[in-house]
Design a protein around this motif. Structure first.
Motif, PDB file in Angstrom:
ATOM      1  N   ILE A 343       1.108  -1.225   0.031  1.00 28.86           N
ATOM      2  CA  ILE A 343      -0.103   0.023   0.091  1.00 28.86           C
ATOM      3  C   ILE A 343       0.809   1.333   0.145  1.00 28.86           C
ATOM      4  O   ILE A 343       0.716   2.187  -0.570  1.00 28.86           O
ATOM      5  CB  ILE A 343      -1.123   0.153   1.095  1.00 28.86           C
ATOM      6  N   PHE A 344       2.014   1.229   0.831  1.00 25.78           N
ATOM      7  CA  PHE A 344       2.684   2.485   0.882  1.00 25.78           C
ATOM      8  C   PHE A 344       3.719   2.534  -0.224  1.00 25.78           C
ATOM      9  O   PHE A 344       3.801   3.790  -1.050  1.00 25.78           O
ATOM     10  CB  PHE A 344       3.746   2.378   2.096  1.00 25.78           C
ATOM     11  N   LEU A 345       4.027   1.633  -1.036  1.00 25.60           N
ATOM     12  CA  LEU A 345       4.773   1.752  -2.447  1.00 25.60           C
ATOM     13  C   LEU A 345       3.969   2.259  -3.179  1.00 25.60           C
ATOM     14  O   LEU A 345       4.405   2.682  -4.252  1.00 25.60           O
ATOM     15  CB  LEU A 345       5.318   0.156  -2.660  1.00 25.60           C
ATOM     16  N   ILE A 346       2.582   2.231  -3.298  1.00 26.16           N
ATOM     17  CA  ILE A 346       1.750   2.864  -4.353  1.00 26.16           C
ATOM     18  C   ILE A 346       2.111   4.220  -4.530  1.00 26.16           C
ATOM     19  O   ILE A 346       1.961   4.948  -5.519  1.00 26.16           O
ATOM     20  CB  ILE A 346       0.249   2.423  -3.922  1.00 26.16           C
ATOM     21  N   TRP A 347       2.136   4.884  -3.136  1.00 29.74           N
ATOM     22  CA  TRP A 347       2.426   6.365  -3.198  1.00 29.74           C
ATOM     23  C   TRP A 347       3.631   6.763  -3.866  1.00 29.74           C
ATOM     24  O   TRP A 347       3.659   7.617  -4.633  1.00 29.74           O
ATOM     25  CB  TRP A 347       2.569   6.782  -1.693  1.00 29.74           C
ATOM     26  N   GLU A 348       4.624   5.868  -3.505  1.00 36.46           N
ATOM     27  CA  GLU A 348       6.117   6.191  -4.285  1.00 36.46           C
ATOM     28  C   GLU A 348       6.077   5.942  -5.764  1.00 36.46           C
ATOM     29  O   GLU A 348       6.522   6.617  -6.701  1.00 36.46           O
ATOM     30  CB  GLU A 348       7.104   5.108  -3.791  1.00 36.46           C
ATOM     31  N   LYS A 349       5.116   4.757  -6.451  1.00 39.64           N
ATOM     32  CA  LYS A 349       5.025   4.869  -7.587  1.00 39.64           C
ATOM     33  C   LYS A 349       4.243   5.908  -8.260  1.00 39.64           C
ATOM     34  O   LYS A 349       4.473   6.184  -9.526  1.00 39.64           O
ATOM     35  CB  LYS A 349       4.204   3.353  -8.017  1.00 39.64           C
ATOM     36  N   GLY A 350       3.234   6.295  -7.717  1.00 43.20           N
ATOM     37  CA  GLY A 350       2.352   7.406  -8.033  1.00 43.20           C
ATOM     38  C   GLY A 350       3.194   8.797  -8.197  1.00 43.20           C
ATOM     39  O   GLY A 350       2.969   9.362  -9.078  1.00 43.20           O
ATOM     40  N   LYS A 351       4.158   8.889  -7.476  1.00 44.25           N
ATOM     41  CA  LYS A 351       5.221  10.201  -7.631  1.00 44.25           C
ATOM     42  C   LYS A 351       5.767  10.144  -8.836  1.00 44.25           C
ATOM     43  O   LYS A 351       6.138  11.072  -9.318  1.00 44.25           O
ATOM     44  CB  LYS A 351       6.066  10.087  -6.230  1.00 44.25           C
ATOM     45  N   VAL A 352       6.262   8.898  -9.194  1.00 41.22           N
ATOM     46  CA  VAL A 352       6.897   8.682 -10.530  1.00 41.22           C
ATOM     47  C   VAL A 352       6.000   9.039 -11.640  1.00 41.22           C
ATOM     48  O   VAL A 352       6.384   9.720 -12.692  1.00 41.22           O
ATOM     49  CB  VAL A 352       7.530   7.349 -10.464  1.00 41.22           C
ATOM     50  N   ASP A 353       4.843   8.693 -11.530  1.00 36.65           N
ATOM     51  CA  ASP A 353       3.709   8.697 -12.597  1.00 36.65           C
ATOM     52  C   ASP A 353       3.339  10.416 -12.827  1.00 36.65           C
ATOM     53  O   ASP A 353       3.302  10.562 -13.896  1.00 36.65           O
ATOM     54  CB  ASP A 353       2.420   8.030 -12.151  1.00 36.65           C
ATOM     55  N   ILE A 354       3.411  10.841 -11.637  1.00 33.19           N
ATOM     56  CA  ILE A 354       3.005  12.303 -11.675  1.00 33.19           C
ATOM     57  C   ILE A 354       4.020  13.190 -12.619  1.00 33.19           C
ATOM     58  O   ILE A 354       3.545  13.996 -13.283  1.00 33.19           O
ATOM     59  CB  ILE A 354       3.003  12.803 -10.229  1.00 33.19           C
ATOM     60  N   ALA A 355       5.386  12.638 -12.546  1.00 36.46           N
ATOM     61  CA  ALA A 355       6.232  13.525 -13.327  1.00 36.46           C
ATOM     62  C   ALA A 355       6.037  12.946 -14.816  1.00 36.46           C
ATOM     63  O   ALA A 355       6.804  13.841 -15.494  1.00 36.46           O
ATOM     64  CB  ALA A 355       7.713  13.062 -12.717  1.00 36.46           C
ATOM     65  N   THR A 356       5.500  12.166 -15.274  1.00 36.65           N
ATOM     66  CA  THR A 356       5.615  11.767 -16.624  1.00 36.65           C
ATOM     67  C   THR A 356       4.245  11.458 -17.343  1.00 36.65           C
ATOM     68  O   THR A 356       4.135  11.384 -18.681  1.00 36.65           O
ATOM     69  CB  THR A 356       6.264  10.232 -16.774  1.00 36.65           C
ATOM     70  N   VAL A 362      -2.597   9.414 -13.981  1.00 36.03           N
ATOM     71  CA  VAL A 362      -2.200   9.002 -12.641  1.00 36.03           C
ATOM     72  C   VAL A 362      -2.980   8.604 -11.474  1.00 36.03           C
ATOM     73  O   VAL A 362      -2.847   7.576 -10.856  1.00 36.03           O
ATOM     74  CB  VAL A 362      -1.244  10.252 -12.170  1.00 36.03           C
ATOM     75  N   LEU A 363      -4.072   9.187 -11.584  1.00 32.58           N
ATOM     76  CA  LEU A 363      -5.132   8.762 -10.499  1.00 32.58           C
ATOM     77  C   LEU A 363      -5.802   7.616 -10.708  1.00 32.58           C
ATOM     78  O   LEU A 363      -6.222   6.541  -9.857  1.00 32.58           O
ATOM     79  CB  LEU A 363      -6.066  10.038 -10.380  1.00 32.58           C
ATOM     80  N   THR A 364      -6.121   7.225 -11.957  1.00 28.07           N
ATOM     81  CA  THR A 364      -6.586   6.004 -12.481  1.00 28.07           C
ATOM     82  C   THR A 364      -5.564   4.942 -12.068  1.00 28.07           C
ATOM     83  O   THR A 364      -6.155   3.771 -11.390  1.00 28.07           O
ATOM     84  CB  THR A 364      -6.824   5.793 -14.010  1.00 28.07           C
ATOM     85  N   ARG A 365      -4.496   5.061 -12.574  1.00 27.84           N
ATOM     86  CA  ARG A 365      -3.681   3.929 -12.119  1.00 27.84           C
ATOM     87  C   ARG A 365      -3.276   3.676 -10.433  1.00 27.84           C
ATOM     88  O   ARG A 365      -3.248   2.551 -10.054  1.00 27.84           O
ATOM     89  CB  ARG A 365      -1.994   4.224 -12.519  1.00 27.84           C
ATOM     90  N   ALA A 366      -3.554   4.854  -9.858  1.00 26.61           N
ATOM     91  CA  ALA A 366      -3.239   4.722  -8.277  1.00 26.61           C
ATOM     92  C   ALA A 366      -4.270   3.999  -7.843  1.00 26.61           C
ATOM     93  O   ALA A 366      -3.952   3.196  -6.969  1.00 26.61           O
ATOM     94  CB  ALA A 366      -3.330   6.158  -7.779  1.00 26.61           C
ATOM     95  N   MET A 367      -5.637   4.265  -8.225  1.00 26.67           N
ATOM     96  CA  MET A 367      -6.823   3.631  -7.643  1.00 26.67           C
ATOM     97  C   MET A 367      -6.958   2.088  -8.028  1.00 26.67           C
ATOM     98  O   MET A 367      -7.343   1.149  -7.286  1.00 26.67           O
ATOM     99  CB  MET A 367      -8.032   4.255  -8.247  1.00 26.67           C
ATOM    100  N   GLU A 368      -6.672   1.810  -9.265  1.00 25.55           N
ATOM    101  CA  GLU A 368      -6.529   0.310  -9.583  1.00 25.55           C
ATOM    102  C   GLU A 368      -5.467  -0.421  -8.762  1.00 25.55           C
ATOM    103  O   GLU A 368      -5.610  -1.532  -8.475  1.00 25.55           O
ATOM    104  CB  GLU A 368      -6.054   0.265 -11.126  1.00 25.55           C
ATOM    105  N   ARG A 369      -4.218   0.309  -8.584  1.00 25.82           N
ATOM    106  CA  ARG A 369      -3.185  -0.598  -7.394  1.00 25.82           C
ATOM    107  C   ARG A 369      -3.748  -0.697  -6.382  1.00 25.82           C
ATOM    108  O   ARG A 369      -3.365  -1.891  -5.724  1.00 25.82           O
ATOM    109  CB  ARG A 369      -1.880   0.431  -7.501  1.00 25.82           C
ATOM    110  N   ILE A 370      -4.532   0.232  -5.795  1.00 28.79           N
ATOM    111  CA  ILE A 370      -5.058   0.015  -4.350  1.00 28.79           C
ATOM    112  C   ILE A 370      -5.771  -0.875  -4.325  1.00 28.79           C
ATOM    113  O   ILE A 370      -5.964  -1.759  -3.485  1.00 28.79           O
ATOM    114  CB  ILE A 370      -5.393   1.597  -3.832  1.00 28.79           C
ATOM    115  N   GLN A 371      -6.693  -1.060  -5.223  1.00 29.10           N
ATOM    116  CA  GLN A 371      -8.018  -2.156  -5.381  1.00 29.10           C
ATOM    117  C   GLN A 371      -7.192  -3.391  -5.644  1.00 29.10           C
ATOM    118  O   GLN A 371      -7.758  -4.501  -4.967  1.00 29.10           O
ATOM    119  CB  GLN A 371      -8.799  -1.609  -6.505  1.00 29.10           C
TER     120      GLN A 371
END
Length: 512
Positions: A343-356, A362-371
């Motif tokens: 769960i915590f690593l999802i935040w780190e992956k989301g920060k990488v997505d925000i830059a690219t 970004v929001l779609t991928r983050a919600m899918e990872r959490i689910q």
């Protein structure tokens, strides 16, 4: 959002009179000395099983009178004598070596008996063992960085007398226990406090500079965790404690590669490594200064804790009368820890997505990872709403489940705060509804075991929801249902946010 808290010494129900002449122990502890009319010893000394003495000389307050000043001036002029200047050093004087442990036959309850062990400065050893038992029963599922039978064996062989860091480790575990189980500790062992545990470590200089060890790492992490709950992240001791833990764990596990450590110690270091990672992410989400630990844009699967049962971690450990088998030794807690890491690593992956990537993606991928992470939980960790669970999950799994779910909802809320509500069906109102669903269907002790961290995450979710409902100078908008959710969340927080040891009513900010 929290109500005012009354400290134990100022509780209106406490009718025990306060004596005008505090005993030596209460003076050293800087607490109020209360003595019943029919008693000779004060409540604190009776609770700790120590003699209540008033032999320590007291300094006279106020300036010297004329006669004393004249004598001092005369002595200074005739004998060239002057009083020493006060020390400017902030460090305590070197500690007096602890006396060798006496045999059981030499111990007595006579007044003025000496302390035989560093741990006895905190209280009787049976009381300390009771606190440790509560830690392993209630807190261990959330932070499995100690092995119960191994720790009790070291205490049974008086390891605290020959190893000051081990003594500091035991004291730090006690401090974390009372800071986490606030209601239970306040009712059952109120004489043990966070400040007292850490004060002994500092006064006895138990953490003097020496080579890094696993005990050293865990002790500093515990100290930082306990102080964070009681004093908040602004306390410099919190920052120092977590940086000591990060530095030592990084050196032992990443630079030294665990050389010289047993496989059991390496596993514990891996677990502690991820707790420090989660601390760093939590500090970032709270907007605090970034704690430089390690970059997480690399493959760290080799640092994943192995899903080992406690009984398998030390296979040579056999049950003893002082360390019998527990049912918890057979419960797998590490899979829940690994799920929390995901769960915590999802935040780190989301920060990488925000830059690219664009915000909506970004929001779609983050919600899918959490689910996906929640769908992959083991059966005993999955949320089933208000339905009866057959078989019902173990206490530790209930606690882990709450930690995972509240953390996932907190990560969701932070993504929405940074990116906005760009997706249909994913709003702060939906997140608040999920939080209330959890709060309404699980017993309150489960949340209290999660400590102030869970309260802080829920409070942050509620604050984000209120920000969506406010316009102009604080006018709350929205339908009655939206406002009702806010009131329900406030009421739940009031019942959960219990801080009997807090010296002020400042909002507790803790996240581990």
């Amino acid at each position: 959002m929290s109500s005012s808290v009354v400290t134990p010494e100022e509780s209106p129900q406490d009718s025990t009179p306060r004596t005008k002449k505090a005993c030596d122990l209460c003076r050293n502890r800087k607490v109020k000395c209360r003595v019943l009319e029919s008693q000779v010893d004060c409540e604190g000394c009776r609770e700790l099983g120590l003699s209540c003495t008033r032999d320590k000389p007291r300094r006279r307050r106020g300036p010297l009178n004329r006669h004393a000043l004249a004598q001092l001036h005369s002595a200074s002029s005739n004998d060239q004598v002057c009083t020493p200047a006060p020390s400017l050093s902030p460090l305590p004087a070197p500690p007096t070596p602890v006396t060798v442990r006496e045999t059981t036959s030499d111990k007595s309850k006579a007044p003025g008996r000496s302390v035989n062990s560093t741990l006895e400065l905190l209280g009787p050893l049976p009381l300390i063992q009771r606190v440790l038992s509560d830690w392993f029963k209630f807190v261990h599922p959330l932070a499995p960085v100690l092995h119960r039978q191994h720790l009790l064996h070291r205490m049974h062989t008086h390891g605290e007398d020959v190893d000051p860091v081990f003594a500091a480790l035991v004291l730090s575990v006690c401090s974390v226990t009372v800071s986490t189980l606030r209601r239970k500790s306040f009712e059952q062992y109120p004489a043990i406090t966070v400040e007292k545990c850490i004060g002994i470590i500092e006064d006895e200089n138990l953490l003097r500079p020496q080579p890094y060890t696993l005990d050293w790492c865990i002790t500093w992490y515990n100290i930082a965790s306990a102080l964070l709950v009681d004093h908040g992240p602004e306390d410099f001791r919190v920052y120092r404690g977590i940086k000591e833990a990060m530095t030592s764990v990084t050196y032992l596990l990443c630079f030294k590669g665990g050389d010289g450590h047993s496989e059991q110690d390496k596993e514990m270091l891996k677990r502690l490594y991820w707790f420090l990672f989660m601390w760093q992410v939590g500090a970032e989400l709270r907007g605090q200064p970034h704690l430089t630990f390690l970059p997480f844009n690399q493959d760290l699967e080799h640092l994943r804790p192995k899903p080992i049962l406690d009984r398998d971690l030390y296979p040579s450990s056999t049950p003893k009368n002082y360390a019998p088998n527990w049912p918890e030794d057979e419960i797998p807690f590490i899979p829940g820890l690994n799920s929390l890491i995901d769960i915590f690593l999802i935040w780190e992956k989301g920060k990488v997505d925000i830059a690219t990537k664009p915000p909506e993606e970004v929001l779609t991928r983050a919600m899918e990872r959490i689910q996906t992470a929640l769908d992959g939980l083991r059966p005993e960790l999955r949320w089933r709403g208000g339905l009866t669970r057959f078989p019902r999950g173990a206490w530790g799994h209930e606690v882990q489940m709450v930690n995972i779910l509240i953390t996932a909802l907190s990560i969701k809320s932070n993504f929405l705060q940074h990116l906005g509500s760009l997706l249909p069906g994913i709003t702060h109102q939906d997140i608040v509804s999920d939080v209330l669903e959890i709060l309404n269907h699980l017993p309150q002790p489960v949340f209290e075991t999660n400590g102030c961290a869970a309260v802080h995450k829920i409070r942050d979710i509620g604050s984000a929801y209120l920000a969506e409902l406010r316009i102009g100078s604080g006018v709350v908008v929205g339908d009655n249902q939206a406002q009702e959710k806010v009131y329900q969340l406030l009421n739940k927080l009031d019942s959960l946010d219990f801080r009997p040891y807090a010296e002020s009513v400042e909002v507790c900010a803790a996240d581990q």
